[in-house]
Design a protein around this motif. Sequence first.
Motif, short mmCIF file in Angstrom:
data_model
loop_
_atom_site.label_atom_id
_atom_site.label_comp_id
_atom_site.label_asym_id
_atom_site.label_seq_id
_atom_site.Cartn_x
_atom_site.Cartn_y
_atom_site.Cartn_z
N LEU A 51 1.00 -1.01 -0.15
CA LEU A 51 0.03 0.13 -0.30
C LEU A 51 1.11 1.44 -0.11
N PHE A 52 2.00 1.26 0.50
CA PHE A 52 2.23 2.46 1.37
C PHE A 52 3.58 2.59 -0.44
N ASN A 53 3.89 1.60 -0.97
CA ASN A 53 4.63 1.92 -2.42
C ASN A 53 3.36 2.69 -3.48
N TRP A 54 2.39 1.89 -3.20
CA TRP A 54 1.33 3.08 -4.00
C TRP A 54 1.38 4.08 -3.66
N ILE A 55 1.10 4.29 -2.54
CA ILE A 55 0.81 6.01 -2.16
C ILE A 55 2.37 6.59 -1.61
N GLN A 56 3.26 6.44 -2.11
CA GLN A 56 4.50 7.20 -1.90
C GLN A 56 4.33 8.52 -2.42
N THR A 57 3.99 9.07 -2.77
CA THR A 57 3.84 9.93 -3.79
C THR A 57 3.05 11.14 -2.48
#
Length: 202
Positions: A51-57
């Motif tokens: 999940l946090f790879n998806w929303i890192q930006t």
Amino acid sequence: MGHKNPPRRKQDKSTPRSQLRIIAGEWRGRKLEFLATDGLRPTPDRVRETLFNWIQTVVPGAQCLDMFSGSGALGFEALSRGAERMTFIERDAAAARQLNANLQNLKAQNGEIIQTDVLAWLETRQQDQESKYDLVFLDPPFRQNLIAPCCALLESKNLLRDNAYIYIETESELANPDVPPHWQEYRNKTAGQVTYRLYKRA
């Protein structure tokens, strides 16, 4: 009228405790306690990592809402990675106290714990007079049909920014969560009994 039940706070100590680990960011590797109560299932490490790879930006500087917080795994991870503000909503009093203790242990000034029912909290929001969120985590108890009313209230109370992201975690047999038509599914994945989806509000 007096009663002989022990104070609620003392009951916390008899509840089994578990730990979760923050994966990355300012508090990387820190372990946080949570109460191992029935139905409380922290988002697993590998799901959080994806999940946090998806929303890192998206996370740095984001105004965030963690509904059905439970252990706070998602909210604390976001704060560690630079979210500007996190509102945790948790109905269970003991779980909410533990969230507050973890905020204090981390010396986090930008988190707020609200101990109440999520739908009741959403219902009392004043339309167009509240903070708007960039990122919402929606991880309700499974098989209780809570997704649709939560999503509808987020919209009707105008609590989302135009390009907000909404993370929804459900039982894997739920094929299509009932979300507003202008929420575009951005990513989805299934891990065991859990399906998790990320939507972007168009």
